[in-house]
Design an enzyme around this catalytic site. Structure first.
Site, PDB file in Angstrom:
ATOM      1  N   SER A 198      12.565 -38.096  10.865  1.00 53.13           N
ATOM      2  CA  SER A 198      11.143 -37.770  10.688  1.00 53.13           C
ATOM      3  C   SER A 198      10.650 -37.006  11.905  1.00 53.13           C
ATOM      4  O   SER A 198      11.189 -37.170  12.998  1.00 53.13           O
ATOM      5  CB  SER A 198      10.320 -39.053  10.581  1.00 53.13           C
ATOM      6  OG  SER A 198      10.787 -39.889   9.563  1.00 53.13           O
ATOM      7  N   GLY A 199       9.577 -36.193  11.696  1.00 56.36           N
ATOM      8  CA  GLY A 199       8.951 -35.553  12.848  1.00 56.36           C
ATOM      9  C   GLY A 199       8.507 -34.118  12.662  1.00 56.36           C
ATOM     10  O   GLY A 199       8.204 -33.444  13.647  1.00 56.36           O
ATOM     11  N   ASP A 224       1.605 -28.224   3.378  1.00 56.56           N
ATOM     12  CA  ASP A 224       2.295 -29.502   3.634  1.00 56.56           C
ATOM     13  C   ASP A 224       2.680 -30.142   2.315  1.00 56.56           C
ATOM     14  O   ASP A 224       2.539 -31.345   2.115  1.00 56.56           O
ATOM     15  CB  ASP A 224       1.431 -30.466   4.476  1.00 56.56           C
ATOM     16  CG  ASP A 224       2.188 -31.733   4.893  1.00 56.56           C
ATOM     17  OD1 ASP A 224       1.542 -32.752   5.178  1.00 56.56           O
ATOM     18  OD2 ASP A 224       3.440 -31.707   4.892  1.00 56.56           O
ATOM     19  N   ASN A 231       8.538 -30.608   4.711  1.00 51.25           N
ATOM     20  CA  ASN A 231       7.727 -29.422   4.982  1.00 51.25           C
ATOM     21  C   ASN A 231       8.184 -28.689   6.234  1.00 51.25           C
ATOM     22  O   ASN A 231       8.727 -29.286   7.155  1.00 51.25           O
ATOM     23  CB  ASN A 231       6.257 -29.808   5.131  1.00 51.25           C
ATOM     24  CG  ASN A 231       6.024 -30.812   6.242  1.00 51.25           C
ATOM     25  OD1 ASN A 231       6.326 -31.996   6.107  1.00 51.25           O
ATOM     26  ND2 ASN A 231       5.515 -30.335   7.374  1.00 51.25           N
ATOM     27  N   THR A 247      12.390 -43.362   9.723  1.00 48.95           N
ATOM     28  CA  THR A 247      11.766 -44.368   8.867  1.00 48.95           C
ATOM     29  C   THR A 247      12.587 -44.633   7.606  1.00 48.95           C
ATOM     30  O   THR A 247      12.345 -45.623   6.925  1.00 48.95           O
ATOM     31  CB  THR A 247      10.357 -43.921   8.407  1.00 48.95           C
ATOM     32  OG1 THR A 247      10.473 -42.734   7.632  1.00 48.95           O
ATOM     33  CG2 THR A 247       9.441 -43.678   9.587  1.00 48.95           C
ATOM     34  N   ARG A 249       5.584 -33.180  -4.134  1.00 46.42           N
ATOM     35  CA  ARG A 249       4.259 -33.281  -3.567  1.00 46.42           C
ATOM     36  C   ARG A 249       3.313 -32.283  -4.202  1.00 46.42           C
ATOM     37  O   ARG A 249       2.107 -32.505  -4.297  1.00 46.42           O
ATOM     38  CB  ARG A 249       4.392 -33.032  -2.067  1.00 46.42           C
ATOM     39  CG  ARG A 249       3.269 -33.463  -1.296  1.00 46.42           C
ATOM     40  CD  ARG A 249       3.257 -34.827  -0.759  1.00 46.42           C
ATOM     41  NE  ARG A 249       2.734 -34.567   0.590  1.00 46.42           N
ATOM     42  CZ  ARG A 249       3.322 -34.923   1.680  1.00 46.42           C
ATOM     43  NH1 ARG A 249       4.377 -35.691   1.640  1.00 46.42           N
ATOM     44  NH2 ARG A 249       2.833 -34.572   2.829  1.00 46.42           N
ATOM     45  N   ASP A 285       5.326 -31.253   1.243  1.00 47.16           N
ATOM     46  CA  ASP A 285       6.583 -31.797   1.753  1.00 47.16           C
ATOM     47  C   ASP A 285       7.557 -32.103   0.604  1.00 47.16           C
ATOM     48  O   ASP A 285       7.216 -32.855  -0.304  1.00 47.16           O
ATOM     49  CB  ASP A 285       6.199 -33.081   2.509  1.00 47.16           C
ATOM     50  CG  ASP A 285       7.315 -33.715   3.280  1.00 47.16           C
ATOM     51  OD1 ASP A 285       8.446 -33.717   2.765  1.00 47.16           O
ATOM     52  OD2 ASP A 285       7.059 -34.234   4.371  1.00 47.16           O
ATOM     53  N   GLU A 305       5.788 -33.027  11.863  1.00 42.27           N
ATOM     54  CA  GLU A 305       4.441 -32.856  12.425  1.00 42.27           C
ATOM     55  C   GLU A 305       4.486 -32.807  13.952  1.00 42.27           C
ATOM     56  O   GLU A 305       3.454 -32.617  14.590  1.00 42.27           O
ATOM     57  CB  GLU A 305       3.524 -34.007  11.989  1.00 42.27           C
ATOM     58  CG  GLU A 305       2.937 -33.817  10.578  1.00 42.27           C
ATOM     59  CD  GLU A 305       3.997 -33.815   9.500  1.00 42.27           C
ATOM     60  OE1 GLU A 305       4.889 -34.689   9.539  1.00 42.27           O
ATOM     61  OE2 GLU A 305       3.945 -32.943   8.620  1.00 42.27           O
TER      62      GLU A 305
END
Lengths: 588, 173
Positions: free
Chosen positions: A207-208, A321, A278, A192, A348, A323, A210
């Site tokens: 990204s990823g 999280d 994270n 992204t 965060r 991050d 999660e």
């Protein structure tokens, strides 16, 4: 000369003159121009405007004295709100670029549109559609159909797609010159972020976390479209930092550490700075005992090899999280009357950090949120939470985190959205002020432990738990004096700040809200001087450019991102916000 | 001759009507599945319960497996209308906790307090709830491990994500 020779001469001459004309028409974005972008205040050549990510515009035609007269100059429908995968709609998170009177805007699916913005109007030039596989990528996008922006180099426009590609488009014609498959949706990876151009390379973040990925940064040679280097942000056992993963089931392979916010670059020090996200799984830290480097860290990399020269980690063995991807703003300032070259990072976790960007040394940290309870504070020497136990493999901090024994957390502040999320802050060098778009939140998380002997299945969620929102999430525009390292002003808002800030030499700060309002504040007093309701929701940063001496303020308007799916119950009033895909541009 | 033609004509009409009736049923089934599936996507059921309804983890937490649940029509309808207290399963009917009539689990928002389920992003009308309940019962509930056919039915025959589930052909076919 015979005919053949004349033909050759003519062809060569035409080719030469054609190229020259093309360069004049479209502008050649040399590495030198990128390094000296501050010399072109009318242009916005980088995702964050300049390599230092300050998002400070040196234009001052629009200023405190006249901004009340700002009005819409033009709007432009970008399109691209259709959904894919688990997302019913796509929104706009991108920062458009402007070079010499041409704007490059991007939608959530990676379609780039070139718009001629001469003469105070918007005229379509070309559109590049990378044909993103929408369901393939949309099924594994945790947080919306998002694309944060394009980049420029030479005669190319560089952009990513959610399905993992880097696309190089000819700036003049809009034809795709080449594309490279950088990330692998097969294993849960998407992209992204906007690319960062360093010398003749594009730097890609993934990204990823999660979805159980192992994060990385990758450099692609812009002359060939081939990989120059890949640096994993989660080290293998024999790599530096590998000893901070002390489990016996190779948790590093699904360790997270995404790199989904565009980094910064110091050309003099020749260092790339990037935020690492994270660790995974998000909410079962007992699966991944150890500090989990380089999750939740700022890393400094050597552009030639991608080697990590130093790092600073904010939240080791992250329970929450929190991050650590947020942008790294580079400033030259002083602390205690000592000149310092620093990185400013609003995490965060609710703390603003100042880190020495020559060596990663901790300078200071200060909370920038109203409520914070996950730790008792940050140690002034080490920069670590005071309740961090360097001997322990599992961190408990102030005790609000969940665990396998007690799967429901206490109310934690900030909540898992932060603090601050990816939404960029802005720095005003003349005032020495940092403007932070704050999400004022507390929330809850729960642990659903990874099974004994279990691991991740590719393309399946790997969060080991979830969030709940027992409270309303609000926001604030919070100002820090960077020399003192203290919050000096907090303007509270009904909604969290999800757009992105712009500071200007006209002594203004622009903000954009998820209810669609674009706002101009006095940079010194935060007095609201101008507001315009765009009628959708804004989750993109405000930027500024000039053409033929006239200054414009631009923002992409299109509600989307993570908010409508995972957080909407915490922001009553936003549930009726509709999608949109418009560029709004304002001028005097 | 006229009688013969008239009979032929009536038979032709009858067979067209018969054919329409047959395809009408298939069409009706497809329409219900499409309506129910559309609700399943728009109301974000897919976000937590996944395309196959098997649930599992994610940002929204551990969602129930709709493939394994024993809930009947009334049970599924109640959970969709009222959410599940103490979990992230939202309530999808506007005002269902709003008055004194205790529509949900014979309790009220006041009594539930912190266990109150979140409100859904999109409220559903009765017919939407009925459509998605029928979709779950017909295409998800009790269907064992999701396979290639389930994948294609949800994502389409061309979907890349189904290719890894495609059955391999034996060599002698």
């Amino acid at each position: 000369m015979d005919l053949k020779d004349w033909t050759l001469v003519l062809c060569v001459c035409t080719a030469l003159s054609g190229n020259t004309l093309a360069a004049e028409r479209t502008g050649n974005t040399t590495s030198e121009r990128l390094v000296s972008a501050t010399d072109e205040p009318h242009n916005w050549l980088h995702h964050h405007n300049t390599y230092d990510a300050q998002r400070y515009s040196r234009l001052d035609e629009i200023n405190r004295g006249n901004v009340a007269d700002l009005k819409v100059a033009w709007t432009y429908a970008l399109g691209g709100t259709e959904g894919g995968g688990i997302w019913p709609i796509a929104g706009l998170e991108g920062t458009p670029l402007v070079e010499d009177g041409f704007m490059y805007a991007i939608d959530g699916w990676g379609v780039v549109t070139k718009i001629d913005v001469h003469g105070g109007r918007a005229k379509f030039v070309w559109r590049m559609d990378p044909a993103t596989d929408k369901d393939w990528a949309g099924e594994i996008a945790c947080c919306g159909i998002d694309n944060k922006g394009p980049a420029l180099w030479g005669g190319l426009v560089l952009s990513h797609t959610l399905d993992g590609r880097l696309i190089a488009t000819d700036k003049a014609s809009g034809d795709i010159k080449w594309e490279a498959e950088v990330a692998s949706p097969e294993i849960g990876e998407t992209i992204t972020a906007a690319p960062l151009i360093v010398k003749d390379m594009a730097i890609t973040g993934v990204s990823g976390a999660e979805f159980g990925i192992r994060g990385w940064l990758e450099a692609t040679d812009l002359n060939t479209g081939k990989r120059r280097w890949r640096r994993y942000t989660i080290p293998a056992p024999d790599e530096p930092g590998g000893d901070t993963w002390v489990d016996t089931h190779e948790a590093y392979k699904t360790g997270g550490g995404s790199t989904w916010v565009t980094g910064s670059y110091d050309a003099e020090l020749d260092l790339i700075y990037w935020g690492v996200g994270n660790p995974g799984p998000d909410w079962d830290r007992e699966y991944r005992p150890g500090d989990n480097l380089y999750s939740n860290s700022a890393i400094a990399l050597d552009p030639a090899s991608g080697e990590i020269k130093f790092h600073f980690q904010y939240t080791p063995n992250d329970p929450f999280d929190y991050d650590g991807v947020n942008e790294l703003v580079l400033i030259d300032s002083e602390v205690d009357n000592v000149p310092r070259k620093m990185i400013l990072h609003a995490d965060r976790n609710g703390f603003l950090y100042a880190i020495d960007r020559t060596n990663g040394a901790f300078v200071y940290a200060t909370p920038f949120v109203k409520r914070l309870n996950w730790t008792a504070g940050i140690d002034a020497q080490t920069g670590k939470p005071v309740d961090y136990d360097p001997e322990a493999k599992i961190q408990h901090y102030a005790g609000v985190a969940p665990s396998r024994a007690k799967p429901q957390s206490e109310l934690m502040c900030p909540g898992a959205m932060g603090g601050k999320n990816w939404i960029p802050m802005a720095y005003h060098p003349g005032l020495g002020r940092l403007y932070i778009p704050v999400i004022e939140s507390c929330g809850k998380i729960s642990t659903s432990p990874v099974e004994e002997g279990g691991t991740n299945i590719p393309r399946e969620w790997f969060t080991a738990g979830g969030i709940t929102n027992p409270e309303v999430i609000t926001g604030s525009l919070t100002v820090v004096d960077v020399k003192q390292g203290k919050v000096v002003h907090k303007l509270e808002t009904r909604y969290p700040l999800l757009g992105g800030l712009l500071a200007t030499a006209g002594n203004l700060v622009f903000s954009a809200m998820p209810d669609g309002d674009v706002i101009a504040y006095d940079a010194q007093t935060l007095q609201e001087l101008w507001r315009f309701p765009t009628g959708s929701g804004i989750i993109a940063p405000v930027m500024s450019y000039a053409v033929d001496g006239k200054q414009f303020i631009t923002v992409a308007v299109g509600f989307g991102g993570t908010m409508p799916k995972w957080w909407i119950d915490a922001v009553p009033g936003l549930e009726n916000t509709n999608p949109s895909a418009m560029i709004f541009t304002f001028a005097l | 001759m006229q009688l013969f033609l008239a009979t032929l004509f009536r038979a032709a009409i009858a067979s067209v009507i018969f054919a329409l009736g047959l395809s009408g049923s298939a069409f009706a089934v497809e329409k219900v599945r499409s309506a129910g599936k559309a609700v399943y996507k728009k109301a974000n059921c897919v976000g937590c319960h996944k395309w196959h309804g098997g649930g599992g983890g994610g940002y929204g937490g551990m969602a129930l497996s709709l493939r394994e649940t024993p809930l009947d029509t009334a049970g599924l309808t109640m959970v969709i209308r009222c959410g599940r207290p103490g979990t992230r399963m939202p309530y999808h009917q506007r005002g269902v906790y709003g008055d004194d009539e205790r529509h949900c689990y014979d309790t009220s928002a006041e009594e539930l307090e912190g266990a109150m389920p979140p409100r859904a992003h999109y409220f559903l009308k009765d017919r939407d709830i009925a459509a998605v309940v029928e979709y779950v019962q017909t295409w998800i509930q009790g269907r064992g491990t999701p396979g290639y056919d389930d994948c294609v039915a949800f994502w389409g025959a061309d979907a890349r994500r189904c290719k890894s589930m495609a059955p391999t052909r034996p060599d002698n076919e």
